[in-house]
Structures are given as structure tokens and as C-alpha cells.
Design a protein around this motif. Structure first.
Motif, PDB file in Angstrom:
ATOM      1  N   ASP A 313      -6.582 -29.150  -7.415  1.00  0.00           N
ATOM      2  CA  ASP A 313      -6.979 -28.480  -8.433  1.00  0.00           C
ATOM      3  C   ASP A 313      -8.594 -28.844  -8.794  1.00  0.00           C
ATOM      4  O   ASP A 313      -9.307 -27.846  -9.003  1.00  0.00           O
ATOM      5  CB  ASP A 313      -6.423 -28.907  -9.899  1.00  0.00           C
ATOM      6  CG  ASP A 313      -5.032 -28.176  -9.980  1.00  0.00           C
ATOM      7  OD1 ASP A 313      -5.033 -27.029  -9.293  1.00  0.00           O
ATOM      8  OD2 ASP A 313      -4.121 -28.591 -10.739  1.00  0.00           O
ATOM      9  N   GLY A 317     -11.710 -26.423  -8.611  1.00  0.00           N
ATOM     10  CA  GLY A 317     -12.536 -26.043  -9.597  1.00  0.00           C
ATOM     11  C   GLY A 317     -13.998 -26.610  -9.235  1.00  0.00           C
ATOM     12  O   GLY A 317     -15.106 -25.684  -9.635  1.00  0.00           O
ATOM     13  N   ARG A 368     -13.498 -21.307 -15.969  1.00  0.00           N
ATOM     14  CA  ARG A 368     -12.341 -21.877 -14.911  1.00  0.00           C
ATOM     15  C   ARG A 368     -12.482 -23.068 -13.981  1.00  0.00           C
ATOM     16  O   ARG A 368     -11.651 -24.035 -13.838  1.00  0.00           O
ATOM     17  CB  ARG A 368     -12.052 -20.465 -14.044  1.00  0.00           C
ATOM     18  CG  ARG A 368     -10.859 -20.874 -13.225  1.00  0.00           C
ATOM     19  CD  ARG A 368      -9.475 -20.771 -14.192  1.00  0.00           C
ATOM     20  NE  ARG A 368      -8.146 -20.918 -13.118  1.00  0.00           N
ATOM     21  CZ  ARG A 368      -6.988 -21.496 -13.435  1.00  0.00           C
ATOM     22  NH1 ARG A 368      -7.030 -22.157 -14.988  1.00  0.00           N
ATOM     23  NH2 ARG A 368      -6.225 -21.650 -12.698  1.00  0.00           N
ATOM     24  N   ALA A 369     -13.661 -23.192 -13.556  1.00  0.00           N
ATOM     25  CA  ALA A 369     -13.761 -24.355 -12.944  1.00  0.00           C
ATOM     26  C   ALA A 369     -13.710 -25.723 -13.738  1.00  0.00           C
ATOM     27  O   ALA A 369     -13.004 -26.623 -13.188  1.00  0.00           O
ATOM     28  CB  ALA A 369     -15.342 -24.194 -12.481  1.00  0.00           C
ATOM     29  N   ARG A 370     -14.318 -25.571 -14.773  1.00  0.00           N
ATOM     30  CA  ARG A 370     -14.133 -26.972 -15.741  1.00  0.00           C
ATOM     31  C   ARG A 370     -12.411 -27.195 -16.209  1.00  0.00           C
ATOM     32  O   ARG A 370     -12.063 -28.253 -16.296  1.00  0.00           O
ATOM     33  CB  ARG A 370     -14.922 -26.653 -17.191  1.00  0.00           C
ATOM     34  CG  ARG A 370     -16.506 -26.768 -16.968  1.00  0.00           C
ATOM     35  CD  ARG A 370     -17.028 -27.011 -18.409  1.00  0.00           C
ATOM     36  NE  ARG A 370     -17.027 -25.404 -18.914  1.00  0.00           N
ATOM     37  CZ  ARG A 370     -17.916 -24.600 -18.748  1.00  0.00           C
ATOM     38  NH1 ARG A 370     -19.024 -24.766 -18.119  1.00  0.00           N
ATOM     39  NH2 ARG A 370     -17.671 -23.551 -19.367  1.00  0.00           N
ATOM     40  N   GLN A 371     -12.153 -25.943 -16.401  1.00  0.00           N
ATOM     41  CA  GLN A 371     -10.555 -26.085 -16.811  1.00  0.00           C
ATOM     42  C   GLN A 371      -9.823 -26.897 -15.622  1.00  0.00           C
ATOM     43  O   GLN A 371      -8.936 -27.611 -15.812  1.00  0.00           O
ATOM     44  CB  GLN A 371      -9.873 -24.891 -17.294  1.00  0.00           C
ATOM     45  CG  GLN A 371      -8.421 -24.932 -17.696  1.00  0.00           C
ATOM     46  CD  GLN A 371      -8.378 -25.558 -19.037  1.00  0.00           C
ATOM     47  OE1 GLN A 371      -9.223 -25.392 -19.700  1.00  0.00           O
ATOM     48  NE2 GLN A 371      -7.537 -26.581 -19.207  1.00  0.00           N
ATOM     49  N   LEU A 372     -10.022 -26.213 -14.446  1.00  0.00           N
ATOM     50  CA  LEU A 372      -9.211 -26.775 -13.191  1.00  0.00           C
ATOM     51  C   LEU A 372      -9.729 -28.380 -12.994  1.00  0.00           C
ATOM     52  O   LEU A 372      -8.537 -29.131 -12.532  1.00  0.00           O
ATOM     53  CB  LEU A 372      -9.646 -25.908 -11.906  1.00  0.00           C
ATOM     54  CG  LEU A 372      -9.123 -24.594 -11.771  1.00  0.00           C
ATOM     55  CD1 LEU A 372      -9.568 -23.757 -10.970  1.00  0.00           C
ATOM     56  CD2 LEU A 372      -7.354 -24.987 -11.483  1.00  0.00           C
ATOM     57  N   ILE A 373     -10.715 -28.510 -12.929  1.00  0.00           N
ATOM     58  CA  ILE A 373     -11.190 -30.177 -12.947  1.00  0.00           C
ATOM     59  C   ILE A 373     -10.649 -30.842 -14.053  1.00  0.00           C
ATOM     60  O   ILE A 373     -10.023 -32.131 -13.803  1.00  0.00           O
ATOM     61  CB  ILE A 373     -12.727 -30.147 -12.741  1.00  0.00           C
ATOM     62  CG1 ILE A 373     -13.384 -29.579 -11.667  1.00  0.00           C
ATOM     63  CG2 ILE A 373     -13.440 -31.653 -12.904  1.00  0.00           C
ATOM     64  CD1 ILE A 373     -14.870 -29.498 -11.785  1.00  0.00           C
TER      65      ILE A 373
END
Length: 543
Positions: A313, A317, A368-373
Motif C-alpha cells: 500500500d 501510495g 488517494r496517495a496519502r490515504q494508501l500511505i
């Protein structure tokens, strides 16, 4: 590539080269004779053995001093017979190879069927620690000369799938059907070797002897290599110049300055800061064309913090935090295109290129990148590094841009930090020793124009350029299935299925497809790049 041995180059003493003391980092431009082409270059990572070189700079030399069974058309990339008179098979598994008559090595000895068979057995044998050994894995008996188990010793000296029939003929039996196998034989790992290679290996390493259009005259590491033409060369690509002097540069900006000053004839690494001006600076002597090169970022999957689903993930991200459109536009002008798969557009759709195969993971999406990280537990240790050599390729500029993009998305100026390494050789040494801890550059320049070459060497378990240490049983199974297919279209589709496994696991992040760029002086003419983005040195004429 991990585990590759290092053997120091002895300084050749054959021909005196007029190089200025301490010329490393900028050529003095004074070496070439009237008909000699002066070209920019970088020291190779390993001594120049055909089965032990899988990087660009060493490959340039090997391509000049060796000619294999096949060669790739400089315009189309099509594999054509070179030393091969014929390669015949009835079942896609056993191939009878007949070589052309009358070819010699530059020491005057004849190239025979044994020259190929002995070279391939040497390249495959575990004891010889060759980075390209895996190219021979399809030949029957490979597992006996190169056992996979750690600590195991070879139980045979030669592969049982190689048989010399007569002076010009040998037979190759593969472990499985491989319809595309003959197309791979233009790669230098399959080059023939003369008897002197085996009789006096150290002397051969100091001054390699091949069967190509050029021969090595001298090499001073950190300064230059000089190659003269081989007058008895039997191929059709006879050099149109009197030789090539490859001058070592540790900065492509210095090479570009020397080119403008008339101290250098050809550079195939135009600095990113100059691509917008190169056409005008060089008065039209500028080349910008698609090439089989993809730039990626990969991760040390052998480190605990980069293993598992949560780390996947984080990798996804980070990929979605990179604004590829902005970086390629602002830094590279028209010389890069954001990548959406793990191959190259030069393959064409029939060859396996599929636009958009990477999916959302290659699309810039800050939220979405911040959420995945965050879902993945955050960046390991709170921040990541991005490592690459910075002596070629304008790598520092894009590394700064990638980290800035990630930092902006994370709203943290220290989320991503650049870790520059001075030279390519040092960078490769760190990778080979598994010393990476964060993201690192893993670009790929194709060895031959097949989708297999963009996937198997980099992502197959324990493959020679699988620097991340990635391993997927499903990916390996699909690659094996594709290789075994007798139908080329079916093979390409199965390779694409394997590529979709990469889209799920994301062991490497596609960044952009790279054009080949080059500039040349008014002292030379007939300069062009092949699909591998390498100058076609033999065609260059000196005015």
C-alpha cells in the motif's frame, strides 16, 4: 546481479593515448586521430566479459568488438542473421545452428561452433559467477552447471543441451519449447569466445579479443578506451571510420560543453537542462527519437519494512504521489513520456506494449496517495530516501522533482530525501551488496526488442537484474508459460498477464519512457541511434 564478483582492470599499455592527467570528468578532446570518432562514455561496472556485462556502457564496447549469431537492425530492431547461416528447428525446442564460414577473431584464430559452445558453457557455470548466466537457463543441463540451491556446487562442467556437430554446426536442446529463443541471440551474452580467453584469462581481460568490427587498443580506467578497426572483419557493417575513442565523463554537462567546443564528436546523454536548447545550440545536429528505455523506481523488498501487504500500500501510495506529467514536461521537454506499463512503446501493441496497464497506480492522485500511505502504516521510519548515481542521465534533477512531488503530497518537506551516489559503478556496487534501504532507480534499456526482456530479467525470482529481490510464484509461472508457447501472439498475451501481476504487487514504479537523445559535432556525419539508444558507431564518418 547480486553476488557478482569484482575484478580490477589492469591498465592496458598497448597504445599511448594522449590524455591529460586527471582528465576524469571531462575529456581533453585531444586523443582522436584524423579518422577517429571521439565519443562520451562511462566506465563499465565489470571487466568486459560478454556474459558478465548487463549495463549500457560496457555493452557499447561489447557490441563493437563482438558479432553474434544475430544482430538487431539499427532502424527497426528486427533480429537478423549475422554469424548465423541458419537456425533450424522442427519442434521449437531443439535448434540446429550453422555458422557462416571464414570468420575470425581479431587474434587471427577461426570462429567455430566450439567458440560458441565453450563460451556459453563458461557463461552458465556457477563457478564463473557471470551476471548474465540466466540467459542460458533454458538450455538442457543448466541446472547441473548452475544449481539454484544456496551453497550447492556444479555437478557438471558442460550443459548437456549443447552438442558440437562439426566445425560450423552445433545443436542446442532447450528444457522447454521457446519459439522466440532465436530472436534473443543478438544479445552479447551469446557472443563466441576465442581459445585465448580460456588459455590466458587475465591477459584477455586486459585486452579483450572478439570477432566484431572493432578491436580494443587500450583502456585507462577513468579516462578513455581506444578502439581501432579490425581489418579482417567479415560482417556487412564494416566501419566507415578509422576507430573510436570512448572518453570517460562523470558529468553529462561537461560532455555537452566539450561537444559545443569541438573537443568531442558524439554524446548520447544530453543533459536535461539543455534539451530545450540543443536543437539550436548544435545547429540541427541533435537527435531525439523513441528508444527501448523505461525509467522506474524500485524498492529493497529484502528489507523487512518493505515486505508484506501494508508495504505494498505504501509503494502504491508513493507511486500515486508522483506527478509524472508535470515532471516530464518541466524537466525533459519532449524527451520523456509518462509510463503506464512496464515495457516500452517501441515494442508496439503487437510486441506487448499496452498503454494504461499499470492502472490507477500510475495516475497522480494526492488524496488517494496519502490515504494508501496512511493505511500502510506510514512511511518506514517516517521518511524515505531516493537513491541513484548522478554522473549520467540528469538523474539528480528528476530525483529532486520526484521527492518534491511526494513532499508536497505529504505536506512534509522531509518525507522524501534524495541520496545521490557519485558514479554509476559505486551505485551498482551498493545495489549488488543489498545495501539499499529506501527507493532507488532501476531503469532498463532493452537487450533485445521482446516483451520478455522487459519482464523476466527484472522481476523473475532470482533473475540477474532483479535488484529488488521480488519473487512471485504466479508471475514466474506465467513467464514460464509464455516462453513455452509456440505461438508468438499467445506468448505476448501471457507475458501481459504476468505484467498484470506486477500491477497488483507493484515491486517497481514505472516513471516514464525515455527517448534516445544525442548530439554530434560538425567534424562527423551519418550519426544515428539504434532502438537501444546507442550510437551506430560503425556508420559514423569523419569529415
Amino acid at each position: 546481479m547480486r553476488g557478482a564478483r569484482r575484478v580490477g582492470w589492469a591498465v592496458a599499455t598497448v597504445t599511448t593515448v594522449a590524455l591529460a592527467a586527471g582528465a576524469c570528468g571531462g575529456g581533453d578532446g585531444g586523443g582522436g586521430g584524423d579518422g577517429v570518432v571521439r565519443a562520451s562514455w562511462g566506465d563499465p561496472q565489470n571487466p568486459l566479459e560478454p556474459a558478465n556485462t548487463n549495463e549500457v556502457q560496457g555493452g557499447k564496447v561489447l557490441d563493437m568488438i563482438f558479432t553474434g549469431l544475430k544482430e538487431y537492425d539499427p532502424e527497426t530492431g528486427e533480429a537478423k542473421d549475422a554469424m548465423a547461416e541458419s537456425i533450424e528447428t522442427d519442434d521449437q525446442q531443439t535448434f540446429t545452428v550453422t555458422i557462416k564460414d571464414g570468420w575470425t577473431f581479431s587474434d587471427g584464430t577461426e570462429v567455430t561452433a566450439s567458440s560458441f559452445v565453450d563460451a556459453w558453457n563458461y557463461g552458465a557455470n556457477l563457478d564463473n559467477n557471470q551476471v548474465n548466466a540466466y540467459f542460458f537457463q533454458f538450455i538442457e543441463g543448466y541446472d547441473e552447471v548452475h544449481p539454484e540451491d544456496e551453497g550447492a556446487e556444479p555437478t557438471a562442467e558442460e550443459m548437456s543441451g549443447l552438442e558440437v556437430v562439426d566445425e560450423r554446426t552445433f545443436r542446442v536442446t532447450l528444457t522447454q519449447k521457446f519459439s522466440l529463443w532465436p530472436e534473443t541471440l543478438g544479445y552479447t551474452a551469446y557472443a563466441p569466445l576465442p581459445q585465448v580467453f580460456f588459455d590466458d584469462h587475465d591477459a584477455w581481460l586486459e585486452r579483450p579479443v572478439g570477432n566484431g568490427p572493432y578491436q580494443v587498443e587500450s583502456y585507462n580506467r577513468g579516462q578513455s578506451m581506444r578502439l581501432s578497426t579490425y581489418e579482417e572483419y567479415s560482417g556487412e557493417d564494416e566501419p566507415q571510420n578509422e576507430g573510436v575513442e570512448l572518453i570517460v565523463y562523470t558529468s553529462n554537462n561537461t560532455a555537452y560543453t566539450d561537444l559545443q567546443a569541438g573537443n568531442l564528436d558524439v554524446t548520447d546523454d544530453i543533459p536535461a537542462s539543455q534539451v530545450r536548447n540543443a536543437e539550436q545550440d548544435l545547429d540541427g545536429r541533435y537527435i531525439n527519437q523513441p528508444a527501448g528505455i523505461i525509467q522506474t523506481i524500485t524498492f529493497p523488498l529484502y528489507q523487512e519494512e518493505w515486505e508484506g501487504d501494508e508495504a505494498a500500500d505504501v509503494r502504491r501510495g508513493l507511486s500515486m504521489a508522483i506527478n509524472r506529467d508535470e515532471i516530464t514536461s518541466q524537466i525533459y521537454g519532449d524527451t520523456r513520456t509518462p509510463a503506464t506499463d512496464w515495457t516500452s512503446p517501441v515494442l508496439g501493441e503487437d510486441g506487448g506494449y499496452e498503454e494504461g496497464l499499470c492502472g490507477d497506480a500510475c495516475t497522480y492522485d494526492p488524496e488517494r496517495a496519502r490515504q494508501l500511505i496512511e493505511d500502510g502504516g506510514g512511511l518506514p521510519g517516517g521518511s524515505v530516501t531516493l537513491t541513484s548515481n548522478v554522473d549520467t542521465g540528469s538523474h539528480r534533477q528528476w530525483m529532486d522533482a520526484v521527492c518534491n512531488s511526494i513532499n508536497n503530497v505529504m505536506d512534509d518537506n522531509n518525507a522524501c530525501r534524495v541520496n545521490p551516489v557519485a558514479t554509476f559503478a559505486e551505485f551498482r556496487e551498493q545495489i549488488s551488496a543489498d545495501r539499499m534501504t529506501g527507493m532507488f532507480r532501476a531503469g532498463w534499456q532493452m537487450d533485445y526488442p521482446l516483451i520478455q526482456n522487459f519482464l523476466q530479467p527484472l522481476y523473475y525470482t532470482d533473475a540477474s537484474s532483479n535488484d529488488a529481490g521480488y519473487s512471485s510464484a504466479e508471475f514466474d509461472r506465467l513467464v514460464d508459460e509464455a516462453n513455452a508457447s509456440a505461438d508468438q501472439n499467445e506468448a505476448v498475451e501471457t507475458f501481459q498477464d504476468a505484467e498484470r501481476v506486477l500491477a497488483e504487487d507493484l515491486p517497481a514504479v514505472p516513471l516514464w519512457y525515455q527517448n534516445g537523445t544525442a548530439g554530434y559535432s560538425d567534424r562527423v556525419d551519418n550519426v544515428r541511434l539504434n532502438p537501444f539508444s546507442v550510437p551506430v558507431y560503425s556508420e559514423i564518418t569523419v569529415n
